[in-house]
Each structure stands twice: as C-alpha cells, then as structure tokens.
Design a protein around this motif. Structure first.
Motif, PDB file in Angstrom:
ATOM      1  N   LEU A 167       0.799  -1.221   0.000  1.00  0.00           N
ATOM      2  CA  LEU A 167       0.000   0.000   0.000  1.00  0.00           C
ATOM      3  C   LEU A 167       0.839   1.282   0.000  1.00  0.00           C
ATOM      4  CD1 LEU A 167      -2.774   1.253  -0.010  1.00  0.00           C
ATOM      5  CD2 LEU A 167      -2.819   1.079   2.484  1.00  0.00           C
ATOM      6  N   PRO A 168       1.887   1.417   0.831  1.00  0.00           N
ATOM      7  CA  PRO A 168       2.665   2.671   0.802  1.00  0.00           C
ATOM      8  C   PRO A 168       3.194   3.006  -0.593  1.00  0.00           C
ATOM      9  CG  PRO A 168       3.246   1.375   2.738  1.00  0.00           C
ATOM     10  CD  PRO A 168       2.369   0.504   1.894  1.00  0.00           C
ATOM     11  N   LYS A 169       3.710   1.994  -1.288  1.00  0.00           N
ATOM     12  CA  LYS A 169       4.216   2.223  -2.637  1.00  0.00           C
ATOM     13  C   LYS A 169       3.080   2.611  -3.577  1.00  0.00           C
ATOM     14  CE  LYS A 169       6.860  -0.014  -6.339  1.00  0.00           C
ATOM     15  NZ  LYS A 169       7.555  -1.255  -6.757  1.00  0.00           N
ATOM     16  N   LEU A 170       1.911   1.974  -3.421  1.00  0.00           N
ATOM     17  CA  LEU A 170       0.757   2.281  -4.273  1.00  0.00           C
ATOM     18  C   LEU A 170       0.261   3.707  -4.025  1.00  0.00           C
ATOM     19  CD1 LEU A 170      -1.331   1.326  -6.325  1.00  0.00           C
ATOM     20  CD2 LEU A 170      -2.675   0.398  -4.429  1.00  0.00           C
ATOM     21  N   LEU A 171       0.255   4.138  -2.765  1.00  0.00           N
ATOM     22  CA  LEU A 171      -0.183   5.504  -2.457  1.00  0.00           C
ATOM     23  C   LEU A 171       0.774   6.533  -3.055  1.00  0.00           C
ATOM     24  CD1 LEU A 171      -1.289   5.091   1.272  1.00  0.00           C
ATOM     25  CD2 LEU A 171      -2.774   5.407  -0.712  1.00  0.00           C
ATOM     26  N   ALA A 201      -6.604   9.215  -1.263  1.00  0.00           N
ATOM     27  CA  ALA A 201      -5.943   9.065  -2.558  1.00  0.00           C
ATOM     28  C   ALA A 201      -6.958   8.859  -3.679  1.00  0.00           C
ATOM     29  CB  ALA A 201      -4.966   7.888  -2.507  1.00  0.00           C
ATOM     30  N   LEU A 202      -8.076   8.206  -3.375  1.00  0.00           N
ATOM     31  CA  LEU A 202      -9.076   7.911  -4.404  1.00  0.00           C
ATOM     32  C   LEU A 202      -9.829   9.159  -4.854  1.00  0.00           C
ATOM     33  CD1 LEU A 202     -10.686   4.520  -3.275  1.00  0.00           C
ATOM     34  CD2 LEU A 202      -9.614   5.004  -5.479  1.00  0.00           C
ATOM     35  N   LYS A 203     -10.207  10.007  -3.913  1.00  0.00           N
ATOM     36  CA  LYS A 203     -11.072  11.140  -4.250  1.00  0.00           C
ATOM     37  C   LYS A 203     -10.457  12.074  -5.295  1.00  0.00           C
ATOM     38  CE  LYS A 203     -13.899  14.757  -2.184  1.00  0.00           C
ATOM     39  NZ  LYS A 203     -14.329  15.418  -0.930  1.00  0.00           N
ATOM     40  N   PRO A 204      -9.220  12.561  -5.088  1.00  0.00           N
ATOM     41  CA  PRO A 204      -8.651  13.454  -6.120  1.00  0.00           C
ATOM     42  C   PRO A 204      -8.414  12.758  -7.448  1.00  0.00           C
ATOM     43  CG  PRO A 204      -7.006  12.919  -4.450  1.00  0.00           C
ATOM     44  CD  PRO A 204      -8.306  12.410  -3.941  1.00  0.00           C
ATOM     45  N   LEU A 205      -8.087  11.462  -7.400  1.00  0.00           N
ATOM     46  CA  LEU A 205      -7.904  10.728  -8.657  1.00  0.00           C
ATOM     47  C   LEU A 205      -9.210  10.637  -9.429  1.00  0.00           C
ATOM     48  CD1 LEU A 205      -5.475   7.781  -7.819  1.00  0.00           C
ATOM     49  CD2 LEU A 205      -5.145   9.555  -9.534  1.00  0.00           C
ATOM     50  N   LYS A 206     -10.294  10.318  -8.732  1.00  0.00           N
ATOM     51  CA  LYS A 206     -11.596  10.248  -9.407  1.00  0.00           C
ATOM     52  C   LYS A 206     -11.990  11.607  -9.967  1.00  0.00           C
ATOM     53  CE  LYS A 206     -13.531   6.367  -6.786  1.00  0.00           C
ATOM     54  NZ  LYS A 206     -14.592   5.936  -5.830  1.00  0.00           N
ATOM     55  N   ASN A 207     -11.679  12.665  -9.234  1.00  0.00           N
ATOM     56  CA  ASN A 207     -12.009  14.007  -9.718  1.00  0.00           C
ATOM     57  C   ASN A 207     -11.259  14.337 -11.003  1.00  0.00           C
ATOM     58  OD1 ASN A 207     -13.784  14.577  -7.624  1.00  0.00           O
ATOM     59  ND2 ASN A 207     -12.210  15.474  -6.321  1.00  0.00           N
ATOM     60  N   LYS A 246      -6.295   6.990 -18.515  1.00  0.00           N
ATOM     61  CA  LYS A 246      -6.271   5.528 -18.391  1.00  0.00           C
ATOM     62  C   LYS A 246      -5.352   5.090 -17.251  1.00  0.00           C
ATOM     63  CE  LYS A 246      -7.334   4.582 -23.253  1.00  0.00           C
ATOM     64  NZ  LYS A 246      -6.834   3.999 -24.528  1.00  0.00           N
ATOM     65  N   GLU A 247      -4.202   5.752 -17.112  1.00  0.00           N
ATOM     66  CA  GLU A 247      -3.290   5.404 -16.013  1.00  0.00           C
ATOM     67  C   GLU A 247      -3.942   5.693 -14.663  1.00  0.00           C
ATOM     68  OE1 GLU A 247       0.498   7.207 -16.386  1.00  0.00           O
ATOM     69  OE2 GLU A 247       0.983   6.262 -18.315  1.00  0.00           O
ATOM     70  N   ALA A 248      -4.630   6.807 -14.576  1.00  0.00           N
ATOM     71  CA  ALA A 248      -5.312   7.141 -13.324  1.00  0.00           C
ATOM     72  C   ALA A 248      -6.419   6.141 -13.022  1.00  0.00           C
ATOM     73  CB  ALA A 248      -5.887   8.549 -13.402  1.00  0.00           C
ATOM     74  N   GLU A 249      -7.137   5.715 -14.044  1.00  0.00           N
ATOM     75  CA  GLU A 249      -8.197   4.717 -13.847  1.00  0.00           C
ATOM     76  C   GLU A 249      -7.609   3.389 -13.381  1.00  0.00           C
ATOM     77  OE1 GLU A 249     -11.446   6.277 -17.185  1.00  0.00           O
ATOM     78  OE2 GLU A 249      -9.939   4.784 -17.706  1.00  0.00           O
ATOM     79  N   ALA A 250      -6.434   3.023 -13.909  1.00  0.00           N
ATOM     80  CA  ALA A 250      -5.783   1.782 -13.469  1.00  0.00           C
ATOM     81  C   ALA A 250      -5.378   1.869 -11.998  1.00  0.00           C
ATOM     82  CB  ALA A 250      -4.559   1.498 -14.340  1.00  0.00           C
ATOM     83  N   ILE A 251      -4.862   3.023 -11.584  1.00  0.00           N
ATOM     84  CA  ILE A 251      -4.482   3.194 -10.177  1.00  0.00           C
ATOM     85  C   ILE A 251      -5.708   3.164  -9.285  1.00  0.00           C
ATOM     86  CG2 ILE A 251      -3.500   4.820  -8.515  1.00  0.00           C
ATOM     87  CD1 ILE A 251      -1.421   3.404 -10.126  1.00  0.00           C
ATOM     88  N   VAL A 252      -6.802   3.740  -9.749  1.00  0.00           N
ATOM     89  CA  VAL A 252      -8.048   3.710  -8.972  1.00  0.00           C
ATOM     90  C   VAL A 252      -8.492   2.274  -8.728  1.00  0.00           C
ATOM     91  CG1 VAL A 252     -10.530   4.195  -9.102  1.00  0.00           C
ATOM     92  CG2 VAL A 252      -8.875   5.993  -9.580  1.00  0.00           C
ATOM     93  N   GLU A 253      -8.400   1.444  -9.745  1.00  0.00           N
ATOM     94  CA  GLU A 253      -8.781   0.032  -9.573  1.00  0.00           C
ATOM     95  C   GLU A 253      -7.875  -0.665  -8.567  1.00  0.00           C
ATOM     96  OE1 GLU A 253     -11.442  -1.468 -10.735  1.00  0.00           O
ATOM     97  OE2 GLU A 253     -12.014   0.485 -11.555  1.00  0.00           O
ATOM     98  N   LYS A 254      -6.590  -0.358  -8.618  1.00  0.00           N
ATOM     99  CA  LYS A 254      -5.658  -0.955  -7.655  1.00  0.00           C
ATOM    100  C   LYS A 254      -5.959  -0.478  -6.238  1.00  0.00           C
ATOM    101  CE  LYS A 254      -1.783  -1.575 -10.868  1.00  0.00           C
ATOM    102  NZ  LYS A 254      -0.373  -1.212 -11.169  1.00  0.00           N
ATOM    103  N   LEU A 255      -6.302   0.789  -6.101  1.00  0.00           N
ATOM    104  CA  LEU A 255      -6.650   1.301  -4.778  1.00  0.00           C
ATOM    105  C   LEU A 255      -7.926   0.660  -4.253  1.00  0.00           C
ATOM    106  CD1 LEU A 255      -5.829   5.097  -5.198  1.00  0.00           C
ATOM    107  CD2 LEU A 255      -4.668   3.483  -3.692  1.00  0.00           C
ATOM    108  N   GLY A 272      -8.740   5.587   5.548  1.00  0.00           N
ATOM    109  CA  GLY A 272      -8.748   7.023   5.300  1.00  0.00           C
ATOM    110  C   GLY A 272      -7.695   7.440   4.280  1.00  0.00           C
ATOM    111  N   LYS A 273      -6.512   6.841   4.363  1.00  0.00           N
ATOM    112  CA  LYS A 273      -5.457   7.163   3.395  1.00  0.00           C
ATOM    113  C   LYS A 273      -5.864   6.761   1.984  1.00  0.00           C
ATOM    114  CE  LYS A 273      -1.559   6.804   6.622  1.00  0.00           C
ATOM    115  NZ  LYS A 273      -0.335   6.043   6.972  1.00  0.00           N
ATOM    116  N   ILE A 274      -6.490   5.584   1.874  1.00  0.00           N
ATOM    117  CA  ILE A 274      -6.931   5.128   0.549  1.00  0.00           C
ATOM    118  C   ILE A 274      -8.016   6.057   0.011  1.00  0.00           C
ATOM    119  CG2 ILE A 274      -8.068   3.254  -0.693  1.00  0.00           C
ATOM    120  CD1 ILE A 274      -6.695   1.297   1.193  1.00  0.00           C
TER     121      ILE A 274
END
Length: 312
Positions: A6-10, A212-218, A49-58, A207-209
C-alpha cells in the motif's frame, strides 16, 4: 491491517494524480495557443487511463484492508482498563493465598517435627520408667501420666499436621485458580487493546486510501469531460486560428467551480483560471472580429441548447 504494497501504491497514486493534473493543464494550454491540440488530447487520454488503473488498484487494496469494525470485533466493546484492574486485583489475592500456603507449610513441618519428637520421648521415657530404680530416683510412680501426656501431644501434633496439610492443599489450589484467572483477565485486556489499535490502524489505512481515491476520481472526471468537450469543438475544416472552443470553455468553468468547492487544489485552479481567462478573451476578440458582441460561456451554452433537436 495495512497491505505491504500500500505505501508504494499511495506514492504511485500521488504521482499519477500530479501527472493527470499536468495533462489537464497542458490540454487547456493547447486550447489557449491552439497548438499541438491532438497531442495534448492523446496525452490526456493516456493519463486518464493510467489514473483509472491506479483507482482500480486502490479499490482492490481497500478490499484487502480489514474494516475497523471487523478489526475491533466483539473485543473492542470491552473495557480493557477494567479487565486489567480485575486481573491485578485477583493477582494480589493469589499472592495472599500463596503466602498463607507457605505459612501453612511451615507449621505443617513444625507439627510433624513435634509429633516425631513426642513419639521419641514416649519411647525413651517408656524404657526408662520401666526400670524401678530410675522411677525411684525420679520420684515417679509406675502409673505416672507422663507417657499418656506425651502420647497425647504426639497424637495432637499428628492430627494438626494432617489438618494443616489439607488446608495447605486447598490454599494451593485456590492460589493457582486465582493466578490462572488473573492471567486470563490480563491477556483479555491485552487482546482488547490490540483489537482497538488494529481498528484505529484499519480506519487510518481506509482514510489514506479514500484520500488518494477522491482526487484521482475528480481528475479522471475532469479529463474525460474536457476531452469530450474538445472533441465536440474540433469542427472539421477549421484552422487552429479559427477555433473558439465554447464547450471546452464551459467545461473549464465547471472544473474551476469544482476546484473552488474542494479548496485543496489552489495551484491547479490558478493555472486553469489563467487559461480559461485567455480563452474567454480570444472568444470575445473573435466575436468582435465578426461584427458581433462578445460571446460568453453562458451565451454559448444557451445557443447550443436552442440548437439542440427536440428543445421545443
């Protein structure tokens, strides 16, 4: 509670978020200069697309994290301080019982020694008093109660020793039971504290996840909407200098409104606001060049709505 990856993913999510925001600004600037718009569109699509991939991982990481309620379990509803207090109290009672057991053991040994001594005196005195000369010298009659008294002392010591032995065993059993109960309560208190700490860790991780998810989705939504608006504004046959991008300008205004509500992207809002203002000035200049008044984003939206089939 926290997946090791998770730390690396965040950290990766934060990097992708910044790159997506840069792509958003780059696309807006391309509209401003009307240069390399196609390249900026392609880059925006890639970053989206890269952001969507990270969202799925999160989201997968969020599923791997044990929820706070599950981490707390039924233990988390208990009072660890009260359990610890009861454990300490019972532990002190166990110590008191162990002290009594030691004293009982000491008296048991003394009574056993008294019994042996009394029996020894009975044997010695019986042998001595069987000699008439010794009885005469001691002034003791043949029917003296000395041997009876010594025998009574020996029996009393034996009975008392047996009773103390029983008490000693009972005290030992009680002390061990108290010790086991105290240990269980203390262990329970530790498990309750661990469950509460795990719940807090799980909540913090969730909370950390979420952060990270909210700004990516935005930024994914903003990129998608702006790319769609630019595609609709890219009319065939128009040269770069003839494009005014009304839909993209409206979409930039919507993005700026979202950024104003979030209050967490001040730098991004400033960058987009500058581009949006330049676009408005370009559109106003284009409108005057064609003999008309300035066309605002609101006017463009109304005109598009009026030209939409099925409006009336």
């Amino acid at each position: 509670m926290c997946p090791p990856y998770l730390p690396k993913l965040l950290k990766q999510a934060n990097t992708v978020q910044k790159e997506a925001q840069d792509a958003l600004v780059a696309l807006a600037k391309a509209l401003q200069t009307q240069n390399n718009i196609t390249k900026a569109l392609a880059e925006a699509e890639t970053q989206k697309k890269e952001a969507e991939a990270i969202v799925e991982k999160l989201k997968e990481a969020n599923s791997d994290v044990v929820g706070p309620a599950e981490a707390r379990g039924t233990l988390g509803d208990e009072d660890d301080q009260q359990l610890q207090s009861f454990g300490d109290l019972i532990g002190k009672e166990a110590e008191r019982l162990e002290e009594q057991e030691k004293r009982a053991q000491q008296w048991h040994r003394r009574l056993q020694a008294g019994h042996v001594l009394a029996m020894g005196l009975v044997a010695v005195c019986g042998a001595l008093l069987s000699v008439e000369a010794i009885r005469t010298g001691l002034g003791v009659a043949e029917d003296s109660h000395l041997l009876v008294a010594l025998g009574g002392v020996a029996v009393s010591c034996q009975v008392a020793a047996q009773a103390l032995g029983t008490s000693q065993r009972h005290l030992g059993d009680a002390a061990r039971q108290h010790r086991v109960m105290a240990q269980r309560l203390c262990d329970r208190a530790r498990r309750v504290r661990t469950a509460r700490d795990n719940a807090a860790t799980a909540a913090d991780t969730k909370g950390k996840i979420a952060s990270a998810l909210k700004p990516l989705k935005n930024v994914i939504q903003w990129l998608g909407n702006l790319v769609t608006a630019v595609d609709m504004d890219m009319k065939p046959g128009t040269t770069p200098g003839q494009r005014v991008f009304p839909k993209a300008s409206v979409e930039l205004e919507n993005i700026l409104e979202d950024l104003g509500e979030l209050e967490t992207h001040g730098v991004l809002a400033q960058r987009l606001q500058t581009v949006r203002d330049d676009l408005e000035r370009q559109r106003e200049g284009t409108g005057r060049g064609h003999g008309g008044g300035a066309v605002t984003s609101r006017d463009a939206g109304e005109l598009l709505a009026l030209g939409t089939p099925g409006r009336f």
